[in-house]
Design a protein around this motif. Structure first.
Motif, PDB file in Angstrom:
ATOM      1  N   ALA A   1     -14.736   3.994  35.946  1.00 25.99           N
ATOM      2  CA  ALA A   1     -15.436   3.768  34.679  1.00 25.99           C
ATOM      3  C   ALA A   1     -15.206   4.909  33.693  1.00 25.99           C
ATOM      4  N   ARG A   2     -15.185   6.121  34.190  1.00 28.13           N
ATOM      5  CA  ARG A   2     -15.057   7.274  33.291  1.00 28.13           C
ATOM      6  C   ARG A   2     -13.674   7.377  32.666  1.00 28.13           C
ATOM      7  N   TYR A   3     -12.635   7.116  33.448  1.00 28.69           N
ATOM      8  CA  TYR A   3     -11.269   7.315  32.953  1.00 28.69           C
ATOM      9  C   TYR A   3     -10.516   6.009  32.679  1.00 28.69           C
ATOM     10  N   ASN A   4     -11.207   4.868  32.742  1.00 30.40           N
ATOM     11  CA  ASN A   4     -10.598   3.557  32.439  1.00 30.40           C
ATOM     12  C   ASN A   4      -9.404   3.230  33.334  1.00 30.40           C
TER      13      ASN A   4
ATOM     14  N   TYR B   1      -3.698   1.877  32.205  1.00 31.55           N
ATOM     15  CA  TYR B   1      -5.106   2.108  31.910  1.00 31.55           C
ATOM     16  C   TYR B   1      -5.758   0.817  31.429  1.00 31.55           C
TER      17      TYR B   1
ATOM     18  N   SER C   1     -16.190   3.913  41.710  1.00 30.62           N
ATOM     19  CA  SER C   1     -16.733   3.275  40.499  1.00 30.62           C
ATOM     20  C   SER C   1     -16.898   4.282  39.373  1.00 30.62           C
ATOM     21  N   TYR C   2     -17.360   5.475  39.720  1.00 29.23           N
ATOM     22  CA  TYR C   2     -17.594   6.507  38.706  1.00 29.23           C
ATOM     23  C   TYR C   2     -16.298   6.880  37.987  1.00 29.23           C
ATOM     24  N   TYR C   3     -15.262   7.207  38.767  1.00 24.81           N
ATOM     25  CA  TYR C   3     -14.007   7.643  38.148  1.00 24.81           C
ATOM     26  C   TYR C   3     -13.267   6.489  37.475  1.00 24.81           C
TER      27      TYR C   3
ATOM     28  N   ARG D   1     -15.247  -1.280  28.416  1.00 28.17           N
ATOM     29  CA  ARG D   1     -16.463  -0.536  28.702  1.00 28.17           C
ATOM     30  C   ARG D   1     -17.557  -0.844  27.691  1.00 28.17           C
TER      31      ARG D   1
ATOM     32  N   ARG E   1     -10.289   0.562  26.587  1.00 30.29           N
ATOM     33  CA  ARG E   1     -11.625   1.116  26.387  1.00 30.29           C
ATOM     34  C   ARG E   1     -12.622   0.029  26.003  1.00 30.29           C
TER      35      ARG E   1
END
Length: 197
Positions: A99-102, A34, A95-97, A40, A37
């Motif tokens: 960014a959302r789940y690192n 991962y 990109s969405y997933y 982000r 965080r």
């Protein structure tokens, strides 16, 4: 000792040991884990400034120009437009997933049902693209250094090859810092070229 506690003990004994480079948190290679965080929490300026460097790659202009010359403007325009739409449509969920789940593209591929083989193929494709891209950029930069400083082409290739290693190893953080340091030089040089035209 019960059977389940024996299994837990065996699991603890066979704990995996990683290479020291993988454990080093300053190295930004998150293809097998991962992403932190903290990545982000970059400011919009840092992301935009780094992206500005990404859209100014010399290879993009060279490739676009050669496509237009060899295939004509109209054919090139429609081909590039269709490719851009396909890239955008496939890029939005990735990109969405991410960014959302690192998680990196490798882990996304694995989690989407393609398994370890699929994620390995994704990594190979991505790595081969990077090799080709770095080779193109290195060749262009070496030629620019030869024209501007008179350094022989072979030494320019060597210089560009050695200079890329820290950027690859230390990733986006170093790239963002380098972009901030070199952007005033790049902008002033671009302004000089535009005034001379």
């Amino acid at each position: 000792m019960t059977r389940s506690s024996e299994a837990v003990t065996k699991l603890q004994r066979s704990k995996r040991h990683y290479n020291s480079w993988v454990v080093n948190e300053t190295l930004e290679d998150y293809s097998l884990r991962y992403a932190p965080r903290s990545f982000r929490r970059w400011s919009e300026f840092t992301v935009a400034n780094t992206a500005l460097g990404g859209i100014s790659y010399l290879a993009d202009f060279a490739i676009g120009g050669s496509i237009a010359i060899s295939s004509g403007f109209t054919n090139s325009f429609w081909a590039i437009l269709v490719s851009a739409i396909i890239i955008f449509v496939t890029g939005v969920p990735i990109s969405y997933y991410a960014a959302r789940y690192n998680i990196d593209m490798d882990l996304l591929t694995r989690g989407a049902g393609f398994g370890y083989i699929g994620s390995t193929l994704t990594s190979v494709i991505y790595a081969s693209f990077c090799f080709i891209f770095f080779a193109l950029e290195g060749a262009i930069m070496a030629q620019a250094i030869e024209i501007y400083f008179g350094l022989p082409l072979v030494w320019g290739y060597l210089l560009c090859t050695v200079a890329i290693f820290p950027l690859v190893v230390f990733g986006m953080t170093l790239l963002a810092q380098m972009q901030v340091w070199t952007q005033p030089i790049w902008l002033s040089r671009t302004a000089q070229i535009n005034q001379g035209m």
